[in-house]
Enzyme design. Structure first.
Site, mmCIF file in Angstrom:
data_model
loop_
_atom_site.group_PDB
_atom_site.id
_atom_site.type_symbol
_atom_site.label_atom_id
_atom_site.label_comp_id
_atom_site.label_asym_id
_atom_site.label_seq_id
_atom_site.Cartn_x
_atom_site.Cartn_y
_atom_site.Cartn_z
ATOM 1 N N THR A 182 0.852 -1.201 0.000
ATOM 2 C CA THR A 182 0.000 0.000 0.000
ATOM 3 C C THR A 182 0.885 1.246 0.000
ATOM 4 O OG1 THR A 182 -1.759 -1.144 1.190
ATOM 5 C CG2 THR A 182 -1.777 1.263 1.287
ATOM 6 N N ASN A 193 -5.252 -9.464 -7.879
ATOM 7 C CA ASN A 193 -5.428 -10.154 -6.601
ATOM 8 C C ASN A 193 -6.710 -10.982 -6.538
ATOM 9 O OD1 ASN A 193 -5.895 -7.166 -6.693
ATOM 10 N ND2 ASN A 193 -7.147 -7.603 -4.903
ATOM 11 N N GLN A 220 1.065 -9.531 -6.198
ATOM 12 C CA GLN A 220 0.563 -10.907 -6.285
ATOM 13 C C GLN A 220 1.454 -11.802 -7.139
ATOM 14 O OE1 GLN A 220 -1.768 -12.335 -4.584
ATOM 15 N NE2 GLN A 220 -2.814 -10.590 -3.673
ATOM 16 N N GLY A 233 6.035 -8.262 1.742
ATOM 17 C CA GLY A 233 6.485 -9.496 2.381
ATOM 18 C C GLY A 233 5.375 -10.506 2.638
ATOM 19 N N THR A 273 12.823 4.807 10.745
ATOM 20 C CA THR A 273 13.699 3.737 11.214
ATOM 21 C C THR A 273 13.326 2.425 10.539
ATOM 22 O OG1 THR A 273 13.972 4.822 13.331
ATOM 23 C CG2 THR A 273 14.437 2.459 13.272
ATOM 24 N N CYS A 322 -18.025 -6.414 1.889
ATOM 25 C CA CYS A 322 -18.968 -5.977 2.913
ATOM 26 C C CYS A 322 -18.685 -4.525 3.238
ATOM 27 C CB CYS A 322 -18.778 -6.811 4.173
ATOM 28 S SG CYS A 322 -20.177 -7.812 4.566
HETATM 29 C C1 LIG Z 1 -2.235 -7.111 -0.705
HETATM 30 C C2 LIG Z 1 -2.095 -6.191 -1.828
HETATM 31 C C3 LIG Z 1 -1.691 -4.863 -1.632
HETATM 32 C C4 LIG Z 1 -1.496 -4.283 -0.245
HETATM 33 O O1 LIG Z 1 -0.330 -4.780 0.346
HETATM 34 P P1 LIG Z 1 0.002 -4.436 1.871
HETATM 35 O O2 LIG Z 1 1.406 -4.888 2.056
HETATM 36 O O3 LIG Z 1 -0.976 -5.227 2.674
HETATM 37 O O4 LIG Z 1 -0.156 -2.970 2.066
HETATM 38 C C5 LIG Z 1 -1.527 -4.059 -2.730
HETATM 39 N N1 LIG Z 1 -1.702 -4.534 -3.975
HETATM 40 C C6 LIG Z 1 -2.088 -5.790 -4.214
HETATM 41 C C7 LIG Z 1 -2.282 -6.256 -5.616
HETATM 42 C C8 LIG Z 1 -2.301 -6.658 -3.158
HETATM 43 O O5 LIG Z 1 -2.693 -7.912 -3.405
#
Ligand SMILES: *Cc1c(COP(=O)(O)O)cnc(C)c1O
Length: 406
Positions: A75, A154, A182, A203, A243, A330
């Site tokens: 994100t 995703n 993904q 990660g 950090t 939801c």
């Molecule tokens: C899970 C996901 C994110 C968000 O990743 P985070 O590390 O949880 O912030 C962004 N893009 C895609 C395509 C995702 O599947």
């Protein structure tokens, strides 16, 4: 993991591999150093560990370690790429191109830069979930600074024609950013070979810990820069202050190393299991639809609609045994159908009847066999109770029925 509970929601998050946990543990207490502390051995050790992890992460995607900016997750990386490019290159132009099926982190960051003066084009996808390359090329103008297209979706696992998109961006001289969250660690991902200049990943979607991610930023030909969205101590070559999460980064590095070694075998095994799940459900049940391209997609994902069955209700029939996601989000007031599935041309009813099964490194064949039984029984049970299914079986044309509003 929980005994007997089958985890088929690996696209939401993957379990942290126990080997990753082992690698992280010393960095919480035994080695507490701040990687930016230059004056003592605790700091030097932490910095060394971060450097090593940076190599592991860079190695997985064939880039230089200096091109990896650690963040708190995908994100943040999506936000840094889109807002950071818009602020850095705003004088060259204000036009950004993306897809309607991107992750919310990309769409909401685009929304934000639109409020700051950007002009964003949201390209539609075809009914397989794939971008139209001609439409992309036609959308690029002399004001375009960035194309943002995700590597793999995703919800459906659909993989975009990345190389072709990269060629178009190179020909037109625009930057290409990809949310590859993904795809990284599951299939070979090589941004440089693909013409991708910035790339986000995280990660916890590749058997590493939550709360740590990365943005790849190309350093040469072209030299790409982003304006920091987090100001402070000037960490990460000035692009992301704060950090460093040393245990998290060490775990992310270990996860990258394991992915490099194991992804081919994992993918081969999981695609067989995925296909088994899919074909068993298709042969045992009527009116089963696999959503998105079946050829251009990730090996471990299937998104299936069971017509005339409400996905959330279906999930309730087996969610004590299997964890999956449905194609409905939801929100507080209502159950919205997935915008990704709607963009593929599914009607609300098919979108509402979809379930995403995402397998992972720890999935066992025996779990597939159990899931086939549980899901097939759940669908049959729901349909047995459904007046709509009964009408459908009696040959009533449901589209012609005038539903009464209450
Ligand atoms: C899970 C996901 C994110 C968000 O990743 P985070 O590390 O949880 O912030 C962004 N893009 C895609 C395509 C995702 O599947």
């Amino acid at each position: 993991m929980e005994d007997n509970l089958i985890y088929f929601d690996n696209n939401s998050t993957t379990p942290c591999d126990p080997r990753v946990v082992d690698a992280m543990l010393p960095w919480f207490y035994q080695n507490p150093g701040n990687a930016a502390s230059r004056s003592h051995a605790f700091g030097w050790k932490a910095e060394e560990a971060v450097d090593y992890a940076r190599e592991q992460v860079a190695n997985l995607i064939n880039v230089e370690s200096k091109e990896i900016i650690f963040t708190s997750g995908a994100t943040e990386s999506d936000n840094l790429a889109i807002k950071g490019v818009f602020e850095m290159y705003g004088r060259k132009g204000n036009h950004i191109i993306t897809l309607t099926t991107e992750h919310k982190a990309v769409l909401d960051a685009c929304d934000k830069v639109e409020k700051m003066g950007a002009d964003v084009t949201y390209l539609e996808v075809n009914n397989e979930g794939l971008v139209d390359l001609k439409a992309l090329e036609d959308a690029i103008t002399d004001k375009t600074i960035l194309v943002s297209i995700m590597w793999a979706n995703n919800e459906t696992g659909v993989i975009q024609p990345m190389k072709e998109i990269g060629e178009i961006c190179a020909k037109k001289g625009v930057l290409f950013f990809s949310d590859a969250t993904q795809a990284v660690g599951k299939i070979p991902v090589d941004p440089k070979e693909t013409g991708v200049h910035l790339m986000a990943f995280t990660g916890h979607k590749m058997y590493g810990p939550k709360g740590v991610g990365a943005l790849f930023v190309n350093r040469k030909k072209p030299r790409v820069k982003v304006v920091a969205q987090m100001d402070g101590g000037g960490h990460e070559r000035g692009m992301r202050s704060g950090t460093l999460n040393v245990p998290g980064i060490v775990g992310f590095g270990k996860a990258a190393e394991l992915a490099k070694q194991e992804m081919a075998a994992d993918a081969a095994r999981l695609s067989v299991l995925r296909d088994k799940l899919e074909s068993a459900l298709e042969s045992r049940l009527e009116e089963v639809y696999v959503n998105g391209s079946r050829t251009h997609r990730m090996p471990h994902v299937t998104n299936i609609s069971f017509k005339h069955v409400e996905g959330e209700g279906l999930m309730m029939t087996f969610n004590e045994n299997i964890a999956v996601s449905s194609g409905s989000a939801c929100t507080s007031a209502s159950l919205e159908p997935s915008y990704v599935l709607v963009a593929l041309g599914l009607g609300d009813d098919l979108a509402h009847s979809s379930i995403r099964f995402s397998l992972g490194r720890f999935t066992k064949e025996e779990e597939i066999d159990r899931a086939i039984e549980l899901v097939a029984n759940g669908v049959t049970h729901m349909r047995d109770l459904s007046p709509i299914w009964e009408m459908y079986k009696e040959g009533v044309d449901l589209d012609s029925v005038q539903w009464q509003e209450h």
